[in-house]
Design a protein around this motif. Sequence first.
Motif, PDB file in Angstrom:
ATOM      1  N   TYR A 108       7.644  -4.863 -12.294  1.00  0.00           N
ATOM      2  CA  TYR A 108       9.020  -4.354 -12.440  1.00  0.00           C
ATOM      3  C   TYR A 108       9.237  -3.568 -13.728  1.00  0.00           C
ATOM      4  CZ  TYR A 108      10.481  -7.375  -8.575  1.00  0.00           C
ATOM      5  OH  TYR A 108      10.627  -7.957  -7.352  1.00  0.00           O
ATOM      6  N   GLU A 109       8.777  -4.151 -14.839  1.00  0.00           N
ATOM      7  CA  GLU A 109       9.090  -3.535 -16.132  1.00  0.00           C
ATOM      8  C   GLU A 109       8.508  -2.127 -16.267  1.00  0.00           C
ATOM      9  OE1 GLU A 109       9.291  -6.437 -19.386  1.00  0.00           O
ATOM     10  OE2 GLU A 109       8.344  -4.872 -20.597  1.00  0.00           O
ATOM     11  N   PRO A 110       7.189  -1.963 -16.038  1.00  0.00           N
ATOM     12  CA  PRO A 110       6.663  -0.601 -16.101  1.00  0.00           C
ATOM     13  C   PRO A 110       7.341   0.352 -15.116  1.00  0.00           C
ATOM     14  CG  PRO A 110       4.964  -2.158 -15.375  1.00  0.00           C
ATOM     15  CD  PRO A 110       6.126  -2.956 -15.833  1.00  0.00           C
ATOM     16  N   LEU A 111       7.786  -0.172 -13.981  1.00  0.00           N
ATOM     17  CA  LEU A 111       8.479   0.701 -13.022  1.00  0.00           C
ATOM     18  C   LEU A 111       9.763   1.237 -13.642  1.00  0.00           C
ATOM     19  CD1 LEU A 111       8.923   1.877 -10.144  1.00  0.00           C
ATOM     20  CD2 LEU A 111      10.045  -0.274  -9.545  1.00  0.00           C
ATOM     21  N   ARG A 112      10.541   0.344 -14.256  1.00  0.00           N
ATOM     22  CA  ARG A 112      11.811   0.766 -14.862  1.00  0.00           C
ATOM     23  C   ARG A 112      11.589   1.668 -16.058  1.00  0.00           C
ATOM     24  NH1 ARG A 112      13.211  -4.833 -14.932  1.00  0.00           N
ATOM     25  NH2 ARG A 112      13.448  -5.283 -12.715  1.00  0.00           N
ATOM     26  N   ASP A 113      10.487   1.414 -16.785  1.00  0.00           N
ATOM     27  CA  ASP A 113      10.206   2.232 -17.976  1.00  0.00           C
ATOM     28  C   ASP A 113       9.512   3.539 -17.634  1.00  0.00           C
ATOM     29  OD1 ASP A 113      11.274   0.128 -19.262  1.00  0.00           O
ATOM     30  OD2 ASP A 113       9.391  -0.640 -20.092  1.00  0.00           O
ATOM     31  N   GLY A 114       9.263   3.750 -16.357  1.00  0.00           N
ATOM     32  CA  GLY A 114       8.601   4.997 -15.947  1.00  0.00           C
ATOM     33  C   GLY A 114       7.123   5.037 -16.292  1.00  0.00           C
ATOM     34  N   LEU A 121       0.833  -1.199   0.000  1.00  0.00           N
ATOM     35  CA  LEU A 121       0.000   0.000   0.000  1.00  0.00           C
ATOM     36  C   LEU A 121       0.872   1.255   0.000  1.00  0.00           C
ATOM     37  CD1 LEU A 121      -3.035   0.021   0.044  1.00  0.00           C
ATOM     38  CD2 LEU A 121      -2.985   0.303   2.509  1.00  0.00           C
ATOM     39  N   GLU A 122       1.945   1.191   0.749  1.00  0.00           N
ATOM     40  CA  GLU A 122       2.860   2.323   0.821  1.00  0.00           C
ATOM     41  C   GLU A 122       3.461   2.595  -0.558  1.00  0.00           C
ATOM     42  OE1 GLU A 122       5.721   1.930   4.022  1.00  0.00           O
ATOM     43  OE2 GLU A 122       7.134   3.128   2.845  1.00  0.00           O
ATOM     44  N   ILE A 123       3.844   1.516  -1.236  1.00  0.00           N
ATOM     45  CA  ILE A 123       4.425   1.664  -2.574  1.00  0.00           C
ATOM     46  C   ILE A 123       3.386   2.223  -3.549  1.00  0.00           C
ATOM     47  CG2 ILE A 123       5.347   0.367  -4.544  1.00  0.00           C
ATOM     48  CD1 ILE A 123       6.635  -1.546  -2.469  1.00  0.00           C
ATOM     49  N   LEU A 124       2.169   1.697  -3.457  1.00  0.00           N
ATOM     50  CA  LEU A 124       1.102   2.157  -4.356  1.00  0.00           C
ATOM     51  C   LEU A 124       0.792   3.633  -4.111  1.00  0.00           C
ATOM     52  CD1 LEU A 124      -1.077   1.516  -6.485  1.00  0.00           C
ATOM     53  CD2 LEU A 124      -2.619   0.948  -4.601  1.00  0.00           C
ATOM     54  N   ALA A 125       0.684   4.005  -2.856  1.00  0.00           N
ATOM     55  CA  ALA A 125       0.357   5.386  -2.524  1.00  0.00           C
ATOM     56  C   ALA A 125       1.436   6.311  -3.089  1.00  0.00           C
ATOM     57  CB  ALA A 125       0.248   5.554  -1.011  1.00  0.00           C
ATOM     58  N   TYR A 126       2.671   5.903  -2.957  1.00  0.00           N
ATOM     59  CA  TYR A 126       3.774   6.713  -3.468  1.00  0.00           C
ATOM     60  C   TYR A 126       3.656   6.890  -4.973  1.00  0.00           C
ATOM     61  CZ  TYR A 126       8.400   8.552  -4.153  1.00  0.00           C
ATOM     62  OH  TYR A 126       9.430   9.374  -4.497  1.00  0.00           O
ATOM     63  N   SER A 127       3.414   5.790  -5.659  1.00  0.00           N
ATOM     64  CA  SER A 127       3.294   5.824  -7.109  1.00  0.00           C
ATOM     65  C   SER A 127       2.135   6.725  -7.538  1.00  0.00           C
ATOM     66  CB  SER A 127       3.102   4.400  -7.629  1.00  0.00           C
ATOM     67  OG  SER A 127       2.751   4.413  -8.986  1.00  0.00           O
ATOM     68  N   GLU A 128       1.016   6.624  -6.846  1.00  0.00           N
ATOM     69  CA  GLU A 128      -0.159   7.436  -7.184  1.00  0.00           C
ATOM     70  C   GLU A 128       0.131   8.923  -7.012  1.00  0.00           C
ATOM     71  OE1 GLU A 128      -3.469   6.291  -8.214  1.00  0.00           O
ATOM     72  OE2 GLU A 128      -2.157   4.610  -8.715  1.00  0.00           O
ATOM     73  N   VAL A 129       0.867   9.260  -5.971  1.00  0.00           N
ATOM     74  CA  VAL A 129       1.214  10.657  -5.728  1.00  0.00           C
ATOM     75  C   VAL A 129       2.069  11.191  -6.859  1.00  0.00           C
ATOM     76  CG1 VAL A 129       2.571  12.203  -4.279  1.00  0.00           C
ATOM     77  CG2 VAL A 129       1.011  10.576  -3.231  1.00  0.00           C
ATOM     78  N   VAL A 130       3.053  10.395  -7.261  1.00  0.00           N
ATOM     79  CA  VAL A 130       3.941  10.846  -8.333  1.00  0.00           C
ATOM     80  C   VAL A 130       3.163  11.008  -9.632  1.00  0.00           C
ATOM     81  CG1 VAL A 130       5.967  10.262  -9.699  1.00  0.00           C
ATOM     82  CG2 VAL A 130       5.966   9.852  -7.236  1.00  0.00           C
ATOM     83  N   ILE A 131       2.263  10.043  -9.914  1.00  0.00           N
ATOM     84  CA  ILE A 131       1.452  10.129 -11.135  1.00  0.00           C
ATOM     85  C   ILE A 131       0.680  11.451 -11.153  1.00  0.00           C
ATOM     86  CG2 ILE A 131      -0.578   9.222 -12.332  1.00  0.00           C
ATOM     87  CD1 ILE A 131       0.256   6.430 -11.347  1.00  0.00           C
ATOM     88  N   ASP A 132       0.058  11.755 -10.005  1.00  0.00           N
ATOM     89  CA  ASP A 132      -0.841  12.898  -9.972  1.00  0.00           C
ATOM     90  C   ASP A 132      -0.142  14.250  -9.839  1.00  0.00           C
ATOM     91  OD1 ASP A 132      -2.892  11.213 -10.267  1.00  0.00           O
ATOM     92  OD2 ASP A 132      -3.613  11.289  -8.204  1.00  0.00           O
ATOM     93  N   TYR A 133       0.975  14.249  -9.148  1.00  0.00           N
ATOM     94  CA  TYR A 133       1.517  15.561  -8.800  1.00  0.00           C
ATOM     95  C   TYR A 133       2.913  15.867  -9.326  1.00  0.00           C
ATOM     96  CZ  TYR A 133      -2.490  15.545  -5.744  1.00  0.00           C
ATOM     97  OH  TYR A 133      -3.761  15.490  -5.275  1.00  0.00           O
ATOM     98  N   ASP A 137      17.328   6.701  -8.122  1.00  0.00           N
ATOM     99  CA  ASP A 137      17.514   6.062  -6.809  1.00  0.00           C
ATOM    100  C   ASP A 137      16.175   5.693  -6.167  1.00  0.00           C
ATOM    101  OD1 ASP A 137      17.052   8.830  -6.604  1.00  0.00           O
ATOM    102  OD2 ASP A 137      17.744   8.831  -4.519  1.00  0.00           O
ATOM    103  N   VAL A 138      15.132   6.438  -6.502  1.00  0.00           N
ATOM    104  CA  VAL A 138      13.807   6.095  -5.967  1.00  0.00           C
ATOM    105  C   VAL A 138      13.315   4.796  -6.612  1.00  0.00           C
ATOM    106  CG1 VAL A 138      11.401   6.804  -5.801  1.00  0.00           C
ATOM    107  CG2 VAL A 138      13.214   8.459  -5.390  1.00  0.00           C
ATOM    108  N   VAL A 139      13.525   4.677  -7.916  1.00  0.00           N
ATOM    109  CA  VAL A 139      13.164   3.440  -8.613  1.00  0.00           C
ATOM    110  C   VAL A 139      13.886   2.260  -7.968  1.00  0.00           C
ATOM    111  CG1 VAL A 139      13.381   2.163 -10.788  1.00  0.00           C
ATOM    112  CG2 VAL A 139      12.643   4.550 -10.811  1.00  0.00           C
ATOM    113  N   ASP A 140      15.185   2.456  -7.702  1.00  0.00           N
ATOM    114  CA  ASP A 140      15.968   1.393  -7.061  1.00  0.00           C
ATOM    115  C   ASP A 140      15.382   1.011  -5.706  1.00  0.00           C
ATOM    116  OD1 ASP A 140      17.605   1.348  -9.198  1.00  0.00           O
ATOM    117  OD2 ASP A 140      19.265   2.447  -8.258  1.00  0.00           O
ATOM    118  N   GLN A 141      15.043   2.013  -4.933  1.00  0.00           N
ATOM    119  CA  GLN A 141      14.486   1.767  -3.595  1.00  0.00           C
ATOM    120  C   GLN A 141      13.191   0.967  -3.651  1.00  0.00           C
ATOM    121  OE1 GLN A 141      13.727   5.256  -1.213  1.00  0.00           O
ATOM    122  NE2 GLN A 141      15.888   5.866  -1.385  1.00  0.00           N
TER     123      GLN A 141
END
Length: 447
Positions: free
Chosen positions: A401-407, A162-174, A182-186
């Motif tokens: 993983y793949e979509p994460l690396r591809d942004g 959930l923490e990972i999803l919330a983070y991703s959603e925030v980045v998408i929106d804002y 380094d964030v992708v790596d984390q």
Amino acid sequence: MNETIAAIATANGIGSISILRLSGDRSLEIALKLTRKSNLQPRYATLASLHHNDGTLIDEAIVIYFQAPRSFTGEEVVEFQCHGGYVVAESLLRAVLHEGARLAEPGEFSKRAFLNGRLDLTQAEATAALIEAKSDDAARILARQMKGELRGYIEGIRDSLLEILAYSEVVIDYAEEDLPEDVVDQIEVKLENIKHTLSRTLESSRRRSGLMQGFRVAIIGKPNVGKSSLLNALLDYERAIVSDIAGTTRDTIEEQVRIGTHLIRLVDTAGIRNASDEIERIGIERSIAAIENADVVIALFDASREIDEEDRSIIDLVERYRSEKPFICIVNKSDLPQVFDMSSIEHYHPIRLSCKQDTQVLVDTLSSLMDHENDGEEMMLISARQISATEGAVRSIDEAYEPLRDGELEFFSFHINAAIRYVASISRPYELDEMFDRMFGQFCLGK
Ligand SMILES: Nc1nc2c(c(=O)[nH]1)N(C=O)[C@@H](CNc1ccc(C(=O)N[C@@H](CCC(=O)O)C(=O)O)cc1)CN2
Ligand SMILES: Nc1nc2c(ncn2[C@@H]2O[C@H](COP(=O)(O)OP(=O)(O)OP(=O)(O)O)[C@@H](O)[C@H]2O)c(=O)[nH]1
Ligand SMILES: [K+]
Ligand SMILES: [Mg+2]
């Protein structure tokens, strides 16, 4: 106002005490009516005479009132501990139904406990399984799960995802830009940890699946070595036909037996023979299937006969499968003159015994092997439902993983969302609110 449900909680039959449970808003009112008392102190055992509406005495019983929400279901609950047998509890049940309760459906008390958040699904499943447990080992694990061990584990994983999803959603929106490297790596490291944990749980659950249904122990060997005799000796009754005719056992025979605190499912197979004709070939295939389905395999040899091609095909199977599962090599008929060449199986540490005399040495070996299997304190999934949900979660993480690396964060979120749903389905359904709480709670986006 919810419906008040009633059921006799104890087994049907002669016993000294039976328990009848009520749950729902009108529980106390109904209890007061039957006991003719003006009040019942919550969580105190009160001795009371119970009466039908027409004044007939039903029984003298112990009554306990659990005031909502401090009860098993989270609702108003009253328990009547009345006299056992076929009549009293039934009579009491009629009385509470007369006062407006209705008969509970099977599992309805637990369902209400679940809907009121007192239990999650892992606890409900563990409770049901605990009641049916057939061995101490299974009961031990299930009791811990009933108290919430698996629930806590699942909630932890759900939370990390959930923490990972919330983070991703925030980045998408804002966020305007891509995620920094380094964030992708984390995130990848976090996902890797979650996946590793889940995979380990899957592996140990599969390996120890015998714990719940009983460990499957297959007995293989060429015809007439005494496989059926061994089965009978371990069961302590003449379950399988034994004769000196090779090929007596044609179909697989399976029986349960307790060894120490463990439950074992013994499987007697048709003897393996060299594949000279069609029927014999099927015999071999059946033995291979027995090995593959077994948790432990007993390979049996006959001390009174020379080693031959048929024994060699058994040794081949031991060699082929022994890295995958535990084998116990037994040389049977130690009461007869010893002809079998032990050197060919020496490195499998064979045990000599006679089914006709004593199998204790095998019982001890099996017992310590089972003790060892149960050592692990790893988390265990107990149902096919839990296993397939966990597999689904691992698959979804893999796809993320793949979509994460591809942004491509929308796709990434999609897969993490699927993983959360899988994990959540094990314990309690996922609600979108949880993610929003995370998103807005953790990242302080405005007010
Ligand atoms: N008589 C009786 N024995 C029983 C049960 C029962 O319902 N009745 N159980 C039924 O399965 C099991 C015990 N499980 C129970 C679980 C929770 C609560 C309960 O009242 N929980 C409250 C209060 C907790 C507390 O005071 O510590 C709660 O969770 O709020 C009762 C029984 C086995 N033995
Ligand atoms: N003396 C002696 N005879 C044994 C012993 N165990 C089994 N037998 C005999 O060996 C013969 C074959 O035993 P079974 O148990 O039918 O052998 P099996 O391996 O099940 O044979 P199939 O089902 O035909 O493959 C029977 O006559 C048994 O009585 C033993 O420990 N000592
Ligand atoms: K036989
Ligand atoms: Mg047999």
